[in-house]
Write a protein that holds these residues in place. Structure first.
Motif, mmCIF file in Angstrom:
data_model
loop_
_atom_site.group_PDB
_atom_site.id
_atom_site.type_symbol
_atom_site.label_atom_id
_atom_site.label_comp_id
_atom_site.label_asym_id
_atom_site.label_seq_id
_atom_site.Cartn_x
_atom_site.Cartn_y
_atom_site.Cartn_z
ATOM 1 N N MET A 1 0.854 -1.181 0.000
ATOM 2 C CA MET A 1 0.000 0.000 0.000
ATOM 3 C C MET A 1 0.895 1.238 0.000
ATOM 4 O O MET A 1 1.891 1.289 0.704
ATOM 5 C CB MET A 1 -0.904 -0.015 1.242
ATOM 6 C CG MET A 1 -1.859 1.149 1.289
ATOM 7 S SD MET A 1 -3.111 1.009 2.573
ATOM 8 C CE MET A 1 -2.242 1.713 3.938
ATOM 9 N N PRO A 5 -2.490 6.398 1.941
ATOM 10 C CA PRO A 5 -3.495 5.544 1.298
ATOM 11 C C PRO A 5 -4.273 6.296 0.221
ATOM 12 O O PRO A 5 -4.537 7.495 0.340
ATOM 13 C CB PRO A 5 -4.423 5.154 2.446
ATOM 14 C CG PRO A 5 -3.661 5.413 3.686
ATOM 15 C CD PRO A 5 -2.707 6.528 3.377
ATOM 16 N N SER A 70 -5.691 1.741 -2.369
ATOM 17 C CA SER A 70 -5.508 0.963 -1.147
ATOM 18 C C SER A 70 -6.812 0.332 -0.696
ATOM 19 O O SER A 70 -6.814 -0.659 0.039
ATOM 20 C CB SER A 70 -4.996 1.871 -0.029
ATOM 21 O OG SER A 70 -3.886 2.615 -0.452
ATOM 22 N N ARG A 145 -5.358 0.193 6.249
ATOM 23 C CA ARG A 145 -4.231 0.485 7.138
ATOM 24 C C ARG A 145 -3.854 -0.739 7.955
ATOM 25 O O ARG A 145 -2.674 -1.004 8.185
ATOM 26 C CB ARG A 145 -4.573 1.674 8.030
ATOM 27 C CG ARG A 145 -4.566 2.994 7.254
ATOM 28 C CD ARG A 145 -4.884 4.190 8.124
ATOM 29 N NE ARG A 145 -4.681 5.419 7.376
ATOM 30 C CZ ARG A 145 -5.614 6.345 7.170
ATOM 31 N NH1 ARG A 145 -6.835 6.195 7.688
ATOM 32 N NH2 ARG A 145 -5.350 7.421 6.468
ATOM 33 N N ARG A 147 -4.182 -3.834 6.978
ATOM 34 C CA ARG A 147 -3.485 -4.731 6.051
ATOM 35 C C ARG A 147 -2.051 -4.313 5.827
ATOM 36 O O ARG A 147 -1.150 -5.141 5.753
ATOM 37 C CB ARG A 147 -4.197 -4.768 4.695
ATOM 38 C CG ARG A 147 -5.381 -5.652 4.682
ATOM 39 C CD ARG A 147 -5.890 -5.813 3.279
ATOM 40 N NE ARG A 147 -7.097 -6.613 3.314
ATOM 41 C CZ ARG A 147 -7.669 -7.117 2.268
ATOM 42 N NH1 ARG A 147 -7.168 -6.903 1.085
ATOM 43 N NH2 ARG A 147 -8.747 -7.832 2.387
ATOM 44 N N SER A 148 -1.823 -2.988 5.703
ATOM 45 C CA SER A 148 -0.463 -2.519 5.438
ATOM 46 C C SER A 148 0.432 -2.685 6.668
ATOM 47 O O SER A 148 1.640 -2.779 6.539
ATOM 48 C CB SER A 148 -0.462 -1.077 4.971
ATOM 49 O OG SER A 148 -0.799 -0.201 6.033
#
Length: 153
Positions: A1, A5, A70, A145, A147-148
């Protein structure tokens, strides 16, 4: 990402008529009001906000989001109930997808109670008028966020 984002917010047919078309169902806010609400809720993320009455254009933007975004918030409007093409495009995404509706389709006509888009959505927000978008933006960005921040296995 990306470090900042990027959130795509896509809007389907007739949403350009918000504030004019059936305000007793969809509210008096315009699409420009909804865009401002999304940008305010994005908490520093870049918002790419688009609307089209054309299914193919929405498919193109979903495919673009696959590499550029994202997360994705989509109000497919009437295409919710008819578009296998949107479903197929969404199934190619690996980013969070939040389906968003101003009204509550489950409380409306029978034909509105089925959404092809829901089959590919991470989650759904509906029934809160323009506030649905704010909730959807916050949820989509939170998922992106998270996930990143999670290391890849």
């Amino acid at each position: 990402m990306p470090e900042t984002p990027v959130l795509y917010v896509l809007n389907g047919p007739n949403l350009n008529l918000l504030g004019v078309r059936e305000p007793h169902i969809y509210g008096r806010e315009t699409l420009a009001d909804v865009q401002a609400l999304c940008e305010a809720a994005a908490d520093g993320a870049t918002v790419v906000f688009r609307q089209s009455n054309h299914e193919g254009e929405l498919v193109d933007w979903i495919q673009e989001a696959r590499t550029e975004a994202s997360a994705l918030v989509i109000n497919p409007a009437a295409y919710s109930h008819t578009s296998v093409a949107l479903l197929d495009a969404l199934k190619a995404l690996t980013i969070p997808v939040v389906e968003c509706h101003l009204s509550n389709p489950a409380a409306r006509e029978e034909f509105r109670r089925h959404s092809y888009v829901s089959l590919a959505a991470t989650g759904i927000v509906s029934g809160f008028g323009a506030h649905s978008y704010e909730l959807a933006v916050k949820a989509a960005l939170r998922l992106a966020r998270e996930r990143s921040a999670t290391p890849a296995r």
